[in-house]
Design an enzyme around this catalytic site. Structure first.
Site, PDB file in Angstrom:
ATOM      1  N   GLY A  40      20.362  12.057 -11.295  1.00  0.00           N
ATOM      2  CA  GLY A  40      21.561  12.492 -10.581  1.00  0.00           C
ATOM      3  C   GLY A  40      21.242  13.762  -9.821  1.00  0.00           C
ATOM      4  N   LEU A  43      25.577  18.569  -7.615  1.00  0.00           N
ATOM      5  CA  LEU A  43      25.417  20.013  -7.788  1.00  0.00           C
ATOM      6  C   LEU A  43      24.544  20.353  -8.981  1.00  0.00           C
ATOM      7  CD1 LEU A  43      28.950  21.418  -7.025  1.00  0.00           C
ATOM      8  CD2 LEU A  43      26.866  21.697  -5.698  1.00  0.00           C
ATOM      9  N   ALA A  44      24.846  19.776 -10.137  1.00  0.00           N
ATOM     10  CA  ALA A  44      24.086  20.124 -11.342  1.00  0.00           C
ATOM     11  C   ALA A  44      22.641  19.660 -11.216  1.00  0.00           C
ATOM     12  CB  ALA A  44      24.749  19.512 -12.573  1.00  0.00           C
ATOM     13  N   SER A 284      44.249  18.567  -1.340  1.00  0.00           N
ATOM     14  CA  SER A 284      44.149  19.805  -2.098  1.00  0.00           C
ATOM     15  C   SER A 284      45.505  20.200  -2.661  1.00  0.00           C
ATOM     16  CB  SER A 284      43.638  20.915  -1.192  1.00  0.00           C
ATOM     17  OG  SER A 284      43.805  22.146  -1.847  1.00  0.00           O
ATOM     18  N   ARG A 330      48.196  21.205 -13.130  1.00  0.00           N
ATOM     19  CA  ARG A 330      48.009  19.814 -12.713  1.00  0.00           C
ATOM     20  C   ARG A 330      48.597  18.814 -13.703  1.00  0.00           C
ATOM     21  NH1 ARG A 330      41.677  20.012 -10.668  1.00  0.00           N
ATOM     22  NH2 ARG A 330      42.121  21.219  -8.800  1.00  0.00           N
ATOM     23  N   GLU A 425      29.448  17.525 -14.795  1.00  0.00           N
ATOM     24  CA  GLU A 425      30.581  16.749 -15.312  1.00  0.00           C
ATOM     25  C   GLU A 425      30.148  15.775 -16.407  1.00  0.00           C
ATOM     26  OE1 GLU A 425      32.884  14.721 -12.275  1.00  0.00           O
ATOM     27  OE2 GLU A 425      34.338  13.948 -13.714  1.00  0.00           O
ATOM     28  N   ARG A 435      40.773  20.855 -16.990  1.00  0.00           N
ATOM     29  CA  ARG A 435      39.941  21.734 -16.169  1.00  0.00           C
ATOM     30  C   ARG A 435      40.802  22.471 -15.141  1.00  0.00           C
ATOM     31  NH1 ARG A 435      37.949  21.532 -11.364  1.00  0.00           N
ATOM     32  NH2 ARG A 435      38.282  19.319 -10.966  1.00  0.00           N
ATOM     33  N   LEU A 441      32.812  23.011  -9.538  1.00  0.00           N
ATOM     34  CA  LEU A 441      31.624  23.402  -8.775  1.00  0.00           C
ATOM     35  C   LEU A 441      30.902  24.514  -9.520  1.00  0.00           C
ATOM     36  CD1 LEU A 441      33.237  23.460  -5.204  1.00  0.00           C
ATOM     37  CD2 LEU A 441      32.010  21.593  -6.314  1.00  0.00           C
TER      38      LEU A 441
END
Ligand code: FES
Lengths: 639, 249
Positions: A40, A43-44, A284, A330, A425, A435, A441
């Site tokens: 993968g 980002l990570a 957003s 949320r 994730e 979260r 990010l």
């Protein structure tokens, strides 16, 4: 099995620095003798791969996409938190830590979350140095905004494309190391299995998605950065290729899966328009700063929204939560949207939507101001829905967005299988039961740039890793398993497509393992999942063959894994007899519908061991107790 | 809700070596609210039920940000709508009975893998050649140490939004990758952080682009017209200027 989180001792503020002080190092000459697989490249993964290669390790990266730059991290809109306190508004590492652990409803590990907050500032430094174009003030310094109801402005952003810009930064850092030869990048390769030799992760099996070839890759350690599992719901904001397969196959090889029932459902998405719907688009949540959420007070009110007079509009968030109003977190916003639509007050053709209305904001601030703030989002909405949100309210509905659960990891981000690290994730670590906005990010990059490079050294310095090659029985067995599964799928030749099965599974999950859950519903879900899984293995039709590019074969193998994960999610949701964060159990709420968390009995991480599927999923629950030494547990209240 | 019947002419090609050709399909019951890719999903479900191979196409985010989708629709990369990737296109752009021709982006540097799926790894190699700032993890100075004028930062951002889909190459009569390469050069070369490697980066990326078999830029500007995120051809001018400076100084 004992799950040891291996949290360093000492005060919260010095755990990570003590760890770094004492951590064993691998000498520069030895680093090049170690090969590390990173699966993968979001980002990570991209940040971990670049950083490990810079240190001198030999790295191999794998992505199912045609380029690392396309990973789903790219879709994150809002921003990234950091405790820089540039606004002088009282932010600090402690406050970011506290907000994150409180936002997660006290179901994450203090030490991990504190380290995340500590790393946040360096991420911004790193990204800026890479050329990530963050928003700036007139003076040329970095700008911040307040996000997701935070009381300080700590969110850094690149217009509405922060994920894209951060991913490109990490991708470019990774490509720089590809250029030096320290990274070998495999694109259009899917991990199908983890190879465990003598109890230690030593490699992976992949399928070359272009030629169909099953390949074996050995290494000294594996870092899994394969994202979340929101697509188990079929409809979600996740990209179409996001999937759980790599993580699930690790689970089947012994890695415990933690908190699978913690799924974040984002309140401001564009509603489903028809049966053919293939994915959902998020807008957003900053929209809730100026938009007012409402439904008609009367059921089946088919008047145009603009014709419904003020006193016949039910601004349910403002009425129920007078102090936070439309800016409730949320999970609260999503749950209330479901409640009003369950009551029959929903709008649109399907009745599965609520209004988000900018009329009053436009009256107050003028259309130009609203356009400057949300122009892109309004355009996106209009493009998809063909309705003009400057002239009539948007229709929105919650959609599955992020999964807090994932493979269990200790403080080193290593799973219970030595040598298998999990970042981003894909692990369960930092967000507890919910979260906060602008922290996905942050976590992906904290894990990849600033944790894995150190903890990997700590592991390798001590590990005794004899040479293994890909002729080893464990490789052969895993490769055969992968091949056999694909052949089996292709040979069923039934009468229902993979997508039809996936859609049905998603509906069960959304209805019964979604925004709110009850024991009864969850039990029904489990028997429905089992029956549908049985049917899948009898009746699925997978086109084509395994020896060429075949997207529906990829989908089929992923859906097969979703069928098992789905059952685990429902089991976990039953086991967790409390409401916390995004997990709302109907049985555990006040008369006003507020969640009742139970710290006495449920302040633990649920980590499941896979025992097999035999009609039903056999699984064993292990608990990691969460000890809160530094924060006091409080009930969230947004009233 | 009324639905449409759409006639499709889709490029089918088994693999890179195969010569390929168009196939005709008729699709009933197309809703105007469907996205273009959802229409292809429906076609594929129909093909699978008929025991035929579905049409392969690249897609992932389906919201115009990942750059996976890149099909050419009625001769235009990403279809008829300006500033819109194929995945953001809706069937309301079409009428009952329309014929739609769908083919892969065609360029020597983008070999066809299957049907509409092409190999764009040449783009990765162009970035690999120099599309980065060489800063190791941990070596970065404090983020506010170097102020960047807001205008400069905004300009850099405009170039940085390239999604790497390859529509520019498909639209260019020369199959040039100048817009793609120029966007990254202009993004990084505009910023103080990119300054130390400006020359080396520009030369390395331009040379890699040539090596990959992309053509030259003759200022047709077809690329800018189809770019789903509106990258300006001013990026190409900037790349040329920086290239000339780098080579002749
Ligand atoms: S599928 Fe991501 S841009 Fe079209």
């Amino acid at each position: 099995m004992k799950l040891d989180p291996k949290v360093p001792s000492g005060p919260l503020e010095s755990k990570w620095s003590n760890y770094l002080r004492d951590v064993k190092l691998v000498s520069p000459n030895n680093k090049r003798k170690y090969k590390i697989i990173v699966v993968g490249t979001g980002l990570a993964g991209a940040s971990a791969a670049a950083s490990l290669a810079e240190l001198g390790y030999e790295v191999e990266t794998f992505t199912i996409l045609d380029s690392a730059r396309r990973a789903h991290s790219i879709a994150a809109q809002g921003g990234i938190n950091a405790a820089k306190n540039y606004q002088n508004d009282g932010d600090s590492v402690w406050r970011l830590f506290y907000d994150t652990i409180k936002g997660g409803d006290y179901r994450s590990r203090e030490a991990n979350v504190y380290r995340l907050a500590e790393n946040s500032n360096r991420i911004i430094d790193q990204a800026v140095a890479q050329g990530v174009p963050f928003g700036r003030e007139y003076g040329g310094l970095l700008d911040n905004r307040s996000f997701g109801g935070a009381q300080v402005s700590r969110t850094f952003y690149s217009r509405g494309q922060t994920g894209q810009q951060l991913l490109l930064g990490a991708y470019q850092a990774m490509m720089r190391m590809v250029h030096t030869g320290k990274i070998k990048s495999y694109t259009r390769h899917e991990m199908l299995d983890l190879v465990v030799v003598d109890g230690v992760a030593r490699g992976i099996i992949t399928r070359d998605l272009v030629s169909g070839e099953i390949k074996r890759h050995e290494a000294h350690a594996v870092v899994l950065c394969t994202g979340g599992y929101g697509n188990v719901f079929y409809l979600s904001t996740n990209a179409k290729n996001s999937n759980v397969t790599a993580a699930w196959r690790c689970h089947k090889r012994g890695a415990t899966f933690a908190n699978p029932c913690f799924v974040q459902i984002h309140p401001t998405c564009i509603p489903v328009s028809g049966d053919y719907q293939s994915k959902l688009t998020l807008m957003s949540e900053s929209l809730r700063n100026d938009g007012r959420v409402w439904v008609p007070r009367k059921k089946n009110d088919d008047r145009h929204p603009n014709d419904i007079p003020e006193d016949e509009r039910y601004y349910y968030l403002e009425e129920r939560y007078p102090s936070f109003g439309n800016l409730v977190p949320r999970d609260v916003a999503s749950r209330n949207a479901k409640l009003v639509t369950d009551e029959g007050l929903g709008v649109g053709d399907s009745g599965l939507a609520v209004y988000l209305d900018f009329r009053d904001a436009i009256k107050r601030d003028g259309e130009e101001t609203i356009r400057a703030r949300y122009g892109n989002l309004f355009d996106m909405y209009e493009n998809i829905s063909d309705e003009n949100p400057y002239k009539q309210p948007m229709r929105i509905f919650p959609a599955v967005h992020y999964t807090m659960g994932g493979l269990w990891v200790d403080y080193d981000l290593m799973s219970n299988i030595p040598g298998l690290f999990v970042a981003g994730e894909a692990n369960f670590s930092d967000h507890g039961a919910n979260r906060l906005g602008a922290s996905a990010l942050m976590q992906g990059l904290s894990d990849g740039y600033f944790i894995i490079p150190y903890t990997m050294g700590s592991y390798l310095a001590d590990a005794d890793l004899p040479n293994v090659d890909t002729d080893h029985d464990a490789f052969k067995e895993a490769a055969d398993d992968s091949k056999n599964q694909l052949d089996r799928l292709l040979n069923i030749n039934g009468n229902k497509t993979v997508i039809e099965f996936h859609r049905e599974l998603g509906k069960i999950m959304w209805d019964k393992v979604g925004i709110s859950r009850s024991k009864e519903g969850l039990e029904e879900a489990i028997s429905e999942i089992r029956a549908l899984r049985e049917d899948f293995w009898q009746n699925v039709r997978v086109p084509g063959e395994a020896n060429y590019y075949n997207k529906y074969l990829e989908f089929a193998a992923r859906v097969a894994d979703y069928f098992e994960l789905a059952e685990l999610m429902a089991i976990d949701a039953i086991d967790r007899g409390e409401s916390c964060g995004c997990h709302l159990r109907d049985e555990y709420q006040t008369e006003e519908g507020e969640a009742i968390r139970n710290d006495k009995d449920f302040a633990f991480v649920s980590a499941y061991e896979y025992l097999g599927v035999n009609g039903k999923l056999e699984t064993k629950l292990h608990k990691e107790d969460l000890n809160f030494e530094f924060v006091e547990l409080k009930q969230r209240s947004y009233k | 809700m009324s639905t449409m019947t759409i006639n499709l002419k889709v490029w089918r090609q088994k693999n890179t070596a195969d010569s390929g050709g168009f196939q005709d399909y008729k699709l009933n019951g197309v809703s105007e609210h469907m996205s273009f890719l959802e229409m292809l999903d429906v076609l594929n479900e129909q093909l699978i039920k008929e025991g035929k191979d579905p049409v392969e196409f690249d897609h992932d985010c389906r919201e115009g940000i990942c750059g996976s989708c890149n099909m050419v629709i009625n001769g235009r990369a990403h279809g008829p709508k300006r500033l819109t990737a194929a995945c953001q296109l809706h069937m309301r752009e079409y009428s009952d009975g329309d014929t739609i021709v769908i083919e892969p982006p065609r360029a020597k540097a983008f070999p066809i893998i299957r049907d509409l799926v092409v190999d764009r790894s040449a783009f990765d190699r162009i970035i690999e050649a120099g599309g980065y700032v060489s800063v190791k993890t941990g070596a970065a100075p404090e983020a506010n140490l170097i102020p960047v004028e807001q205008d400069v930062s905004n300009t850099a951002f405009d170039y940085a939004t390239c999604i790497g889909c390859g529509a520019c190459v498909a639209a260019c009569p020369n199959s040039s990758a100048s817009l793609f390469t120029g966007a990254k050069v202009a993004h990084l070369n505009s910023l103080p952080q990119g300054e130390p490697e400006r020359k080396r980066r520009t030369v390395a990326m331009v040379e890699q682009m040539e090596k990959e078999g992309f053509g030259d830029c003759s200022n047709y500007a077809e690329c800018e017209a189809v770019c789903p995120v509106g990258i300006s051809i001013s990026s190409i001018a900037k790349m040329r200027k920086d290239y000339v400076k780098a080579v002749f100084s």
